[in-house]
Design a protein around this motif. Structure first.
Motif, short mmCIF file in Angstrom:
data_model
loop_
_atom_site.label_atom_id
_atom_site.label_comp_id
_atom_site.label_asym_id
_atom_site.label_seq_id
_atom_site.Cartn_x
_atom_site.Cartn_y
_atom_site.Cartn_z
N HIS A 65 0.84 -1.31 0.03
CA HIS A 65 -0.34 -0.03 0.17
C HIS A 65 0.98 1.24 0.00
N GLY A 66 2.17 0.97 0.04
CA GLY A 66 2.99 2.19 -0.14
C GLY A 66 3.49 2.68 1.36
N GLY A 67 2.90 2.00 2.48
CA GLY A 67 3.44 2.46 3.65
C GLY A 67 4.25 1.74 4.64
N THR B 174 3.63 -2.75 24.10
CA THR B 174 4.33 -2.67 23.01
C THR B 174 3.13 -2.19 21.90
N CYS B 175 3.76 -1.30 20.99
CA CYS B 175 2.95 -0.61 19.78
C CYS B 175 3.43 -1.13 18.56
N PHE B 176 2.36 -1.40 17.93
CA PHE B 176 2.89 -1.73 16.22
C PHE B 176 2.10 -0.62 15.60
N LEU B 177 2.76 0.16 14.85
CA LEU B 177 2.49 1.30 13.95
C LEU B 177 2.58 1.17 12.57
N PHE B 178 1.60 1.42 11.82
CA PHE B 178 1.87 1.23 10.19
C PHE B 178 1.16 2.58 9.74
N THR B 179 1.50 2.81 8.51
CA THR B 179 0.96 4.09 7.83
C THR B 179 0.34 3.80 6.61
N LEU B 180 -0.61 4.54 6.17
CA LEU B 180 -1.30 4.46 4.81
C LEU B 180 -1.37 5.73 4.29
N ARG B 181 -1.51 5.67 2.87
CA ARG B 181 -1.64 7.05 2.21
C ARG B 181 -2.82 7.61 2.36
#
Length: 388
Positions: free
Chosen positions: A359-361, A373-380
């Motif tokens: 997705h480009g993140g 714990t934190c899981f961080l992901f990015t999206l356009r």
């Protein structure tokens, strides 16, 4: 001219106490969902007929008693904290929001319900009205649909793997056979040390090396094809998608009573992506967090959505207050077959990374200073919103 009929009679007050009491009684008798009215201390004041049928208690058995007698697990322990925190700070964790919780019947059986709570302020005091709907059959249907979908996906994966294995074997067979033949011939030529034989040996080894490179190129192209993936990107509203993901994460799990809070900033909603794939990432991260919290007191999960520091992206965080990750696991957590669980193959986070990157993140694991714990992901962001 005569006066209008009944003009001398005083107007009827439709909101007097007796009328309101009768109206409330009719509501308690006819409302289709279970309805429970409590005061600010959590004491039950009214209990509808549908609630009697749902919980197996009569109204006389529960009126005047604490409402958490109808709850189970962490929801029972956390209820008073939620109300007390709301009265102190005004922060709404349950009130005005739909939520899936675990309830308990008179016989002790536990079951999932959709809980909605409204409030009414009377002077300096509050009344809270809970509307409760049994989700048992709905979740059974959803679970069965998920199982059927999983079976279909599993079958399609097996079919795809079989087809891929057959194609790979066919493509690799020729260069690997050529390599074996050239090397066998070279071994035989070693017994003849004359110059002409050495030249033939050199050509055979050169051709074997060329065929080995060809086999490697086939594998490289296959890997590139598999990892590239296809994304049906379109504008997606994260709010309802995340709400559904939270509800689906609680289906048929022993840890479904862990409270999950959704905290979403204004303007951080529309992104570009495939909603099914994004939801798969969120569900996987939430379920991983649930597993990490199995032995944690006061367990909680927070899903945060906000505008990323990277322009044009929205960030999604799934955080827990569990034991956290070891430094070794944090370095390998996204590699295939890396896992801290006693079950599973360790492919979930690797698949999440593949989806997010397609997705480009980006996605990463964070160990906050306060622990967990934190899981961080990015999206356009949706292109139409990127400049807002």
């Amino acid at each position: 001219m005569s006066d209008p009929p009944n003009s001398t009679q005083p107007p009827v007050n439709l909101l007097d106490a007796a009328t309101l009491q009768l109206h409330l009684a009719s509501i308690l008798t006819s409302v289709p969902d279970a309805m429970v009215v409590t005061d600010e201390s959590g004491k039950i004041l009214a209990f509808s007929r549908a609630a009697e049928a749902l919980f197996g208690f009569s109204a006389e058995e529960v009126i005047g008693k604490p409402v958490n007698m109808l709850m189970a697990g962490r929801d029972k322990a956390n209820h008073d904290n939620y109300i007390g925190n709301y009265l102190r700070t005004g922060e709404r964790q349950i009130i005005g929001k739909g939520r899936v919780v675990i309830a308990s019947r008179a016989d002790g059986t536990q079951f999932p319900v959709d809980l909605k709570i409204g409030e009414a302020r009377i002077g300096d005091h509050f009344l809270f009205t809970a509307f409760i709907r049994d989700l048992t059959e709905q979740q059974r249907s959803e679970l069965r649909m998920q199982e059927m979908q999983a079976e279909l996906v599993h079958f399609s994966r097996l079919s795809a793997v079989g087809t891929m294995a057959s194609a790979l074997a066919h493509e690799l067979n020729q260069p690997l056979t050529a390599v074996a033949n050239y090397l066998e011939a070279s071994r035989d030529l070693l017994d003849s040390p004359d110059p002409e034989t050495k030249e033939v040996l050199r050509e055979a080894l050169t051709e074997a090396a060329r065929q080995a490179v060809r086999a490697g190129e086939i594998v490289r192209k296959l890997r590139s094809y598999v990892s590239r993936g296809e994304v049906d990107a379109r504008p997606v509203s994260l709010g309802p998608l995340l709400a559904d993901a939270i509800a689906l994460s609680k289906l048929s799990r022993d840890l479904a009573d862990i409270p999950i809070k959704l905290d979403q900033d204004d303007g951080a909603d529309l992104v570009m992506g495939d909603p099914i794939q994004i939801q798969q990432v969120v569900i996987n991260l939430i379920r991983n967090a649930m597993d990490a919290l199995s032995n944690t007191q006061n367990a909680r999960i927070t899903v945060r959505v906000y505008l990323s520091a990277e322009p044009g992206f929205v960030a999604v965080e799934v955080c827990d207050n569990g034991p956290g990750l070891t430094s070794e696991l944090q370095e390998t957590i996204f590699k295939p077959f890396a896992t801290s669980k006693s079950h599973g193959m360790g492919l979930g986070l690797s698949i999440c990374q593949t989806i997010v990157e397609a997705h480009g993140g980006t996605v990463r694991a964070i160990s906050p200073p306060e622990g967990g714990t934190c899981f961080l992901f990015t999206l356009r962001r949706d292109a139409g919103k990127s400049g807002s």
